[in-house]
Scaffold this motif. Structure first.
Motif, short mmCIF file in Angstrom:
data_model
loop_
_atom_site.label_atom_id
_atom_site.label_comp_id
_atom_site.label_asym_id
_atom_site.label_seq_id
_atom_site.Cartn_x
_atom_site.Cartn_y
_atom_site.Cartn_z
N MET A 212 0.84 -1.19 0.00
CA MET A 212 0.00 0.00 0.00
C MET A 212 0.88 1.24 0.00
O MET A 212 1.72 1.41 0.88
N LYS A 213 0.68 2.11 -0.99
CA LYS A 213 1.46 3.34 -1.06
C LYS A 213 0.92 4.37 -0.06
O LYS A 213 -0.27 4.39 0.24
N PHE A 214 1.82 5.19 0.43
CA PHE A 214 1.42 6.23 1.36
C PHE A 214 2.35 7.42 1.22
O PHE A 214 3.48 7.31 0.71
N GLY A 215 1.87 8.57 1.65
CA GLY A 215 2.68 9.78 1.69
C GLY A 215 2.55 10.42 3.05
O GLY A 215 1.45 10.54 3.58
N LYS A 216 3.68 10.82 3.63
CA LYS A 216 3.68 11.48 4.94
C LYS A 216 4.21 12.89 4.76
O LYS A 216 5.35 13.08 4.31
N TYR A 217 3.40 13.87 5.13
CA TYR A 217 3.71 15.27 4.88
C TYR A 217 3.70 16.05 6.19
O TYR A 217 2.96 15.73 7.11
N GLU B 259 12.18 16.56 1.13
CA GLU B 259 11.76 17.29 -0.08
C GLU B 259 10.68 18.31 0.25
O GLU B 259 9.72 18.01 0.96
N ARG B 260 10.83 19.52 -0.26
CA ARG B 260 9.80 20.55 -0.09
C ARG B 260 8.85 20.47 -1.27
O ARG B 260 9.25 20.65 -2.43
N VAL B 261 7.57 20.19 -0.99
CA VAL B 261 6.59 20.05 -2.07
C VAL B 261 5.73 21.31 -2.22
O VAL B 261 4.96 21.42 -3.19
N TYR B 262 5.84 22.24 -1.26
CA TYR B 262 5.12 23.51 -1.38
C TYR B 262 5.86 24.55 -0.54
O TYR B 262 6.35 24.24 0.56
N SER B 263 5.92 25.78 -1.04
CA SER B 263 6.43 26.89 -0.25
C SER B 263 5.58 28.11 -0.52
O SER B 263 5.05 28.29 -1.63
N LYS B 264 5.44 28.95 0.49
CA LYS B 264 4.62 30.15 0.37
C LYS B 264 5.18 31.09 -0.69
O LYS B 264 4.43 31.79 -1.37
N GLU B 265 6.50 31.08 -0.86
CA GLU B 265 7.14 32.03 -1.75
C GLU B 265 6.70 31.87 -3.21
O GLU B 265 6.38 32.84 -3.88
N ASP B 266 6.66 30.61 -3.71
CA ASP B 266 6.31 30.44 -5.11
C ASP B 266 4.88 29.93 -5.30
O ASP B 266 4.34 29.98 -6.41
N GLY B 267 4.26 29.40 -4.23
CA GLY B 267 2.87 28.97 -4.31
C GLY B 267 2.63 27.77 -5.20
O GLY B 267 1.49 27.50 -5.58
N ARG B 268 3.66 27.02 -5.51
CA ARG B 268 3.53 25.85 -6.39
C ARG B 268 3.54 24.56 -5.57
O ARG B 268 4.23 24.46 -4.56
N VAL B 269 2.78 23.58 -6.05
CA VAL B 269 2.74 22.26 -5.42
C VAL B 269 3.42 21.26 -6.35
O VAL B 269 3.10 21.19 -7.54
#
Length: 312
Positions: free
Chosen positions: A1-6, A150-160
């Motif tokens: 089972m795949k999972f992601g922890k953020y 790994e950074r998947v989102y930052s306020k600076e660029d607003g990209r996911v």
């Protein structure tokens, strides 16, 4: 089972007063913000909404309505596809500028919907959380979201950026690993149905029955289906594992359910417990529980455990 922890990293913009256990606060606010973000048919209940099987809110908060139980599965309803891991600090008073990190674990295909959760967290900061101070709840800014290193989102660029590869859980035992002892540290209240009331005790067979049900239900719903396990034999072996050290205590916790308009009592076990015996067959379940949590009300962050193995 795949999972992601953020991990969702936030900075408070106002002073805040939060409860000692923050799981209900974050989950309740997330549900409110997520529904406001994704709900297309505002006047429909999830149970009758034709969009429920593709709605992020319904999948997480109304799972029984959004997903049918898997065919031939021995479960009455599918488990929730999300576990929150709120900040574990018991600190209650915070100042503007303080930072907090709230964890979230998503199972299976729900990881594709990560942008919705990120946007909902941003909206949570605008709504405010915790106790109202001078008529206003504490707002916060979502600074970033990380997936491991790994950074998947930052306020600076607003990209996911969705992770390229998700880790996977399985129940394959390691034939060469069979520790003499295992110690479980229950970091958040562990809730389980027992006949002993609130006695701070956790026999190994009772623990394993609960873990087997949870792990197999998750694999049935969000993984590759029913694992090929000899369940009766596992339970027999679990009954032969001894509890050798018990420092558990009962933790009383309650939350207010706005849906039921009533206080809900959700106490559970906290502390540490050690087992001795033939533990090799059970290590995959115990390790999986470190990610998916154990017991009841895991969606609130309950049942978070750490595992320590000890050889002779």
């Amino acid at each position: 089972m795949k999972f992601g922890k953020y991990l969702f990293h936030i900075t408070l913009t106002r002073d805040a007063v939060l409860p000692a256990y923050k799981g209900s606060t974050f989950r309740g606010l997330l549900g409110h913000a997520l529904k406001r973000t994704v709900c297309a048919l505002k006047n429909q209940t999830c149970a009758t909404c034709i969009l429920r099987q593709n709605c992020t809110y319904a999948l997480v908060f109304e799972t029984a309505h959004a997903l049918p139980a898997p065919e031939n599965a021995k479960i009455s309803a599918p488990p929730h596809p999300m576990v929150l891991e709120p900040p574990l600090t018991e600190k209650r008073e915070f100042a503007a500028g303080d930072t907090l990190a709230c964890g979230m674990v998503l199972f299976g295909d729900l990881n594709r919907n990560l942008p919705y959760f990120i946007y909902a967290f941003d909206q949570m900061g605008r709504i405010g959380l915790g106790k109202s101070l001078k008529g206003t709840r504490a707002g916060f800014t979502l600074e970033s979201v990380t997936f491991g290193d790994e950074r998947v989102y930052s306020k600076e660029d607003g990209r996911v950026t969705l992770p390229d590869i998700l880790p996977a859980l399985d129940l394959t035992p390691d034939q060469d690993e069979n520790p003499e002892h295992v110690t479980l540290k229950l970091q958040t209240p562990f809730r389980i149905s027992t006949d002993t009331g609130q006695a701070p005790n956790l026999p190994f067979d009772l623990l394993m029955r609960s873990l087997i049900r949870r792990c197999t239900a998750l694999f049935n719903t969000y993984g590759d289906g029913e694992p090929p396990l000899n369940y009766p034999e596992l339970v027999k072996k679990a009954c032969r594992v001894n509890l050798t050290d018990n420092s558990l205590a009962w933790f009383d916790w309650q939350r207010y359910s706005s849906r039921q308009e009533a206080k809900m009592y959700m106490g559970g076990l906290l502390g540490q417990v050690t087992y001795q015996g033939d533990l090799g067959p059970f290590l995959p379940f115990l390790r999986m529980a470190q990610t998916v949590h154990a017991g009841k009300n895991t969606a609130f962050g309950l049942g978070k455990i750490d595992l320590e193995t000890m050889n002779k």
